[in-house]
Design a protein around this motif. Structure first.
Motif, mmCIF file in Angstrom:
data_model
loop_
_atom_site.group_PDB
_atom_site.id
_atom_site.type_symbol
_atom_site.label_atom_id
_atom_site.label_comp_id
_atom_site.label_asym_id
_atom_site.label_seq_id
_atom_site.Cartn_x
_atom_site.Cartn_y
_atom_site.Cartn_z
ATOM 1 N N TRP A 100 -0.524 10.934 3.365
ATOM 2 C CA TRP A 100 0.801 10.585 3.878
ATOM 3 C C TRP A 100 1.858 11.328 3.069
ATOM 4 O O TRP A 100 1.727 11.482 1.864
ATOM 5 N N GLY A 130 -0.013 8.352 12.194
ATOM 6 C CA GLY A 130 0.721 7.121 11.946
ATOM 7 C C GLY A 130 2.008 7.356 11.189
ATOM 8 O O GLY A 130 2.256 8.438 10.663
ATOM 9 N N LYS A 131 2.829 6.322 11.182
ATOM 10 C CA LYS A 131 4.063 6.281 10.400
ATOM 11 C C LYS A 131 4.138 4.909 9.773
ATOM 12 O O LYS A 131 3.628 3.932 10.337
ATOM 13 N N ARG A 132 4.774 4.823 8.611
ATOM 14 C CA ARG A 132 5.009 3.536 7.961
ATOM 15 C C ARG A 132 6.400 3.534 7.347
ATOM 16 O O ARG A 132 6.898 4.559 6.890
ATOM 17 N N TYR A 134 8.357 1.118 4.482
ATOM 18 C CA TYR A 134 8.309 0.055 3.479
ATOM 19 C C TYR A 134 9.724 -0.164 2.972
ATOM 20 O O TYR A 134 10.452 0.803 2.732
ATOM 21 N N TRP A 143 7.138 -4.296 5.627
ATOM 22 C CA TRP A 143 6.624 -3.014 6.094
ATOM 23 C C TRP A 143 6.298 -3.106 7.579
ATOM 24 O O TRP A 143 6.036 -4.178 8.120
ATOM 25 N N GLY A 145 4.022 -0.616 10.449
ATOM 26 C CA GLY A 145 3.179 0.557 10.656
ATOM 27 C C GLY A 145 3.127 0.927 12.122
ATOM 28 O O GLY A 145 3.084 0.054 12.994
ATOM 29 N N GLU A 146 3.154 2.217 12.376
ATOM 30 C CA GLU A 146 2.976 2.733 13.727
ATOM 31 C C GLU A 146 1.678 3.521 13.751
ATOM 32 O O GLU A 146 1.265 4.080 12.735
ATOM 33 N N LYS A 147 1.051 3.580 14.920
ATOM 34 C CA LYS A 147 -0.249 4.234 15.038
ATOM 35 C C LYS A 147 -0.325 4.945 16.383
ATOM 36 O O LYS A 147 0.264 4.497 17.359
ATOM 37 N N SER A 159 2.992 -5.263 11.260
ATOM 38 C CA SER A 159 4.146 -5.439 10.378
ATOM 39 C C SER A 159 3.951 -6.728 9.604
ATOM 40 O O SER A 159 3.255 -7.635 10.066
#
Length: 187
Positions: A100, A130-132, A134, A143, A145-147, A159
């Motif tokens: 990441w 993905g993206k996160r 925080y 947080w 998270g995307e996937k 989340s």
């Protein structure tokens, strides 16, 4: 309040808000997977070198908030550069390894990350990125998270809101000569 340990590597001071053990709950929802509420425990630790160690364990919760079964586990290492760029390597129990890259926001404890490289075992589920995000918000670690998979474009999938776990014995270790009056039971 964000504390900066005296033995924290100087490069990691901008990430000090992550340090500690965090617990809480969140929601998971992704096409083709079980929609559920989950509990989570996250730990960010350091050993004096220029990275944070990271572990996360989550589990499915029933309607009453009881643990049903494990959901997901991750472990990894977080680094930050002087230009506020953040790098993370992470391995998941599902057979996925990720690199990441992201950035610490200017003037606030918030980190945006996106996958740069993904490797997965043949037995791991489909996953293409993905993206996160925080953030440290009013003392909580939050947080989302995307996937993405080849069939599903990038979308939120998990989340959580986590609270810092505080051990009172840590407070007492620096206090000398506590009386044995029952109040100082944790010494």
């Amino acid at each position: 309040m964000i504390e900066i340990p005296s033995d924290l590597h100087p490069d990691l001071v901008p990430l000090a808000f992550l340090l500690g053990r965090w617990t809480g709950a969140g929601v998971a929802d992704f096409p083709g997977a079980e929609q559920c509420n989950f509990g989570q425990e996250v730990a960010f630790t350091h050993d004096g070198r220029a990275f944070l160690s990271y572990t996360s364990h989550s589990w499915v919760l029933d309607a009453e908030g009881n643990k049903v079964r494990p959901l997901e586990s991750e472990t990894g290492y977080w680094r930050i550069h002087p230009d506020r760029k953040v790098e993370v390597v992470m391995v998941r129990d599902q057979g996925v390894a990720e690199v990441w890259h992201g950035e610490l926001a200017d003037g606030k404890p918030q980190i945006d990350l996106a996958t740069d490289a993904i490797a997965r075992l043949a037995s791991a589920g489909e996953y293409s990125g993905g993206k996160r995000l925080y953030g440290y918000v009013k003392g909580d670690l939050m947080w989302v998270g995307e996937k993405a998979t080849p069939e599903v474009p990038l979308r939120p999938y998990m989340s959580a809101q986590l609270k810092k776990v505080v051990d009172p014995s840590e407070w007492a270790k620096d206090i000398k000569d506590l009386p044995d009056d029952g109040i100082a039971f944790f010494k």
